[in-house]
Enzyme design. Structure first.
Site, short mmCIF file in Angstrom:
data_model
loop_
_atom_site.label_atom_id
_atom_site.label_comp_id
_atom_site.label_asym_id
_atom_site.label_seq_id
_atom_site.Cartn_x
_atom_site.Cartn_y
_atom_site.Cartn_z
N TYR A 29 21.79 1.52 1.08
CA TYR A 29 20.73 1.29 2.05
C TYR A 29 21.30 0.87 3.40
O TYR A 29 20.85 1.31 4.45
CB TYR A 29 19.77 0.20 1.52
CG TYR A 29 18.72 -0.21 2.51
CD1 TYR A 29 17.62 0.61 2.79
CD2 TYR A 29 18.82 -1.42 3.20
CE1 TYR A 29 16.66 0.24 3.71
CE2 TYR A 29 17.86 -1.80 4.13
CZ TYR A 29 16.78 -0.96 4.37
OH TYR A 29 15.83 -1.34 5.29
N GLU A 30 22.33 0.01 3.36
CA GLU A 30 22.94 -0.47 4.60
C GLU A 30 24.01 0.47 5.14
O GLU A 30 24.65 0.17 6.13
CB GLU A 30 23.54 -1.87 4.37
CG GLU A 30 22.47 -2.92 4.11
CD GLU A 30 23.02 -4.32 3.93
OE1 GLU A 30 24.23 -4.48 3.60
OE2 GLU A 30 22.23 -5.27 4.09
N GLU A 87 24.23 -14.90 0.90
CA GLU A 87 25.07 -13.72 1.12
C GLU A 87 24.26 -12.44 1.03
O GLU A 87 24.40 -11.54 1.85
CB GLU A 87 26.22 -13.70 0.11
CG GLU A 87 27.15 -12.53 0.25
CD GLU A 87 27.92 -12.51 1.58
OE1 GLU A 87 28.43 -11.43 1.92
OE2 GLU A 87 28.03 -13.54 2.27
N TYR A 90 18.19 -9.03 -1.95
CA TYR A 90 17.88 -7.62 -2.13
C TYR A 90 16.70 -7.47 -3.07
O TYR A 90 16.65 -8.08 -4.14
CB TYR A 90 19.08 -6.86 -2.70
CG TYR A 90 18.79 -5.41 -3.00
CD1 TYR A 90 18.60 -4.50 -1.98
CD2 TYR A 90 18.69 -4.96 -4.31
CE1 TYR A 90 18.31 -3.16 -2.24
CE2 TYR A 90 18.41 -3.62 -4.59
CZ TYR A 90 18.22 -2.74 -3.55
OH TYR A 90 17.94 -1.42 -3.80
N VAL A 91 15.76 -6.63 -2.65
CA VAL A 91 14.63 -6.24 -3.49
C VAL A 91 14.62 -4.71 -3.54
O VAL A 91 14.69 -4.06 -2.50
CB VAL A 91 13.30 -6.78 -2.94
CG1 VAL A 91 12.13 -6.29 -3.79
CG2 VAL A 91 13.32 -8.30 -2.87
N GLY A 99 6.06 -9.82 -3.35
CA GLY A 99 6.39 -11.24 -3.29
C GLY A 99 7.74 -11.59 -3.87
O GLY A 99 8.08 -12.77 -3.99
N GLY A 101 10.92 -10.94 -2.66
CA GLY A 101 11.82 -11.51 -1.68
C GLY A 101 11.50 -12.96 -1.39
O GLY A 101 12.38 -13.82 -1.35
N TYR A 135 11.88 -12.10 7.51
CA TYR A 135 12.45 -13.42 7.78
C TYR A 135 11.65 -14.16 8.85
O TYR A 135 11.41 -15.36 8.75
CB TYR A 135 13.91 -13.30 8.19
CG TYR A 135 14.80 -12.70 7.11
CD1 TYR A 135 14.59 -12.99 5.76
CD2 TYR A 135 15.83 -11.83 7.43
CE1 TYR A 135 15.39 -12.44 4.78
CE2 TYR A 135 16.63 -11.28 6.45
CZ TYR A 135 16.41 -11.59 5.13
OH TYR A 135 17.20 -11.05 4.16
#
Length: 168
Positions: A29-30, A87, A90-91, A99, A101, A135
């Protein structure tokens, strides 16, 4: 997803293979899968060694792995108090907006509060609008005045070689 049972629990050694699967999902994903070097032995040693280098929480939705959090303890000299560095949070994409995360981050916050700590910190990629929005919705502040630095590979090895012996 309504009515499904969400459980957040501490990771166990038996969870290591599943955690690695989700590590790969996060790396993909990243767009950082080329950096993923974790394997079962290293992760088992990191999470369950004596002492552990980090801790893991696993979220399960109706018994299926839905996400994880990996964190470790930090210390603030200015506050003289313990903190936690998150660190990874992840979901799995198929489980988002349920809910999970919030539950994982809340469980990490509870670990910190139970230890008498006062600061929970993490970083997020600047392009990850989904994470940044999440966040912000929790009340997290972006620390724009801080710049993260990293030493790895040959640069780290060179610096370590230059250091005087600790006498131990």
């Amino acid at each position: 997803m309504a009515g499904e049972l969400l459980e957040v629990r501490e990771a166990t050694p038996a969870d290591v293979p599943q955690l690695l699967v989700m590590f790969r999902e996060l790396a993909e994903y990243e767009k950082l899968e080329h950096l993923l070097e974790a394997d079962e032995e290293r992760l088992r040693r990191a999470l369950f060694g004596d002492p552990p280098a980090a801790y893991g929480l696993l979220a399960e939705l109706d018994g299926r792995p839905a996400g994880y959090a990996i964190y470790f303890h930090t210390f603030s000299t200015f506050l003289a108090i313990q903190g936690i560095w998150l660190e990874d949070l992840y979901v799995r994409p198929s489980e988002r907006k349920a809910g999970i995360g919030r539950a994982l981050l809340g469980a990490v916050a509870r670990k910190l509060a139970d230890a008498g700590g006062a600061r929970l910190e993490w970083s997020a990629l600047d392009w990850n609008e989904l994470a940044l929005g999440f966040y912000k919705s929790l009340g997290a502040r972006t620390m724009d005045e801080w710049v993260t630095h990293r030493l790895i590979g040959e640069d780290l090895e060179r610096l370590a070689a230059e250091a005087p012996s600790s006498g131990r």
